[in-house]
Design an enzyme around this catalytic site. Structure first.
Site, PDB file in Angstrom:
ATOM      1  N   ASP A 151       0.832  -1.208   0.000  1.00 14.17           N
ATOM      2  CA  ASP A 151       0.000   0.000   0.000  1.00 14.17           C
ATOM      3  C   ASP A 151       0.864   1.255   0.000  1.00 14.17           C
ATOM      4  O   ASP A 151       0.584   2.223  -0.697  1.00 14.17           O
ATOM      5  CB  ASP A 151      -0.925   0.035   1.222  1.00 14.17           C
ATOM      6  CG  ASP A 151      -2.042  -0.978   1.151  1.00 14.17           C
ATOM      7  OD1 ASP A 151      -2.335  -1.457   0.038  1.00 14.17           O
ATOM      8  OD2 ASP A 151      -2.623  -1.287   2.206  1.00 14.17           O
ATOM      9  N   GLU A 152       1.921   1.226   0.784  1.00 17.05           N
ATOM     10  CA  GLU A 152       2.810   2.385   0.863  1.00 17.05           C
ATOM     11  C   GLU A 152       3.483   2.644  -0.483  1.00 17.05           C
ATOM     12  O   GLU A 152       3.589   3.790  -0.928  1.00 17.05           O
ATOM     13  CB  GLU A 152       3.852   2.137   1.952  1.00 17.05           C
ATOM     14  CG  GLU A 152       4.614   3.359   2.356  1.00 17.05           C
ATOM     15  CD  GLU A 152       5.508   3.124   3.563  1.00 17.05           C
ATOM     16  OE1 GLU A 152       6.396   3.976   3.770  1.00 17.05           O
ATOM     17  OE2 GLU A 152       5.355   2.127   4.278  1.00 17.05           O
ATOM     18  N   ALA A 153       3.893   1.591  -1.155  1.00 20.60           N
ATOM     19  CA  ALA A 153       4.540   1.735  -2.469  1.00 20.60           C
ATOM     20  C   ALA A 153       3.561   2.267  -3.510  1.00 20.60           C
ATOM     21  O   ALA A 153       3.905   3.145  -4.298  1.00 20.60           O
ATOM     22  CB  ALA A 153       5.119   0.391  -2.912  1.00 20.60           C
TER      23      ALA A 153
END
Length: 160
Positions: A149-151
């Site tokens: 999700d962060e990427a």
């Protein structure tokens, strides 16, 4: 050390702007707590009949350090977010605050801590957001983003 939020907000003008809109106006807070700092985006949008809202404003403020730095004093993690909440209060008319939702996602700084420490920090953050004047609908709205999700979020931010 917390940074001072800019004081350029005109509550009367913002309320008049909202009241003059043809479409319903909404506000929301998206908080991001990383290893180096915590950030808030205060969004204002119009629901103009489309599938997605039309975001008209995105106010941003950041403080340091990040909540993971409070791993030995978890209760301070929630307290550390107060400057972000104060900033958000100053970016919308008072009548809109109780309807403005708040969500918080922590990133790698918390993800790398032991699970018990993560939970202590998240519990303190949830408690602080629950006590805030904003609409805190569910404990699930405070969570740790997984690496994927962060990427994806970073890619979207960089490309849009």
């Amino acid at each position: 050390a917390a940074e001072k939020a800019p004081d350029d907000y005109d509550a009367a003008a913002a309320a008049a702007r909202d009241n003059a809109e043809k479409y319903p106006v909404g506000y929301g807070l998206m908080m991001d707590c990383g290893s180096t700092g915590s950030r808030v985006h205060v969004y204002r949008w119009l629901w103009d009949g489309g599938a997605l809202p039309n975001v008209t404003d995105d106010f941003f403020f950041e403080i340091k350090p990040g909540v993971s730095s409070f791993k030995d004093e978890p209760e301070k993690a929630g307290e550390s977010l107060q400057p972000l909440l104060d900033y958000a209060l100053n970016k919308m008319p008072a009548a809109r605050v109780k309807e403005a939702w708040v969500r918080l996602f922590a990133t790698a700084g918390l993800r790398l801590l032991p699970e018990a420490t993560q939970e202590s920090l998240l519990a303190a953050i949830r408690s602080r957001l629950r006590a805030s004047p904003f609409l805190f609908e569910s404990d699930e709205h405070v969570a740790i983003s997984d690496g994927i999700d962060e990427a994806v979020d970073a890619w979207v931010t960089a490309n849009y």
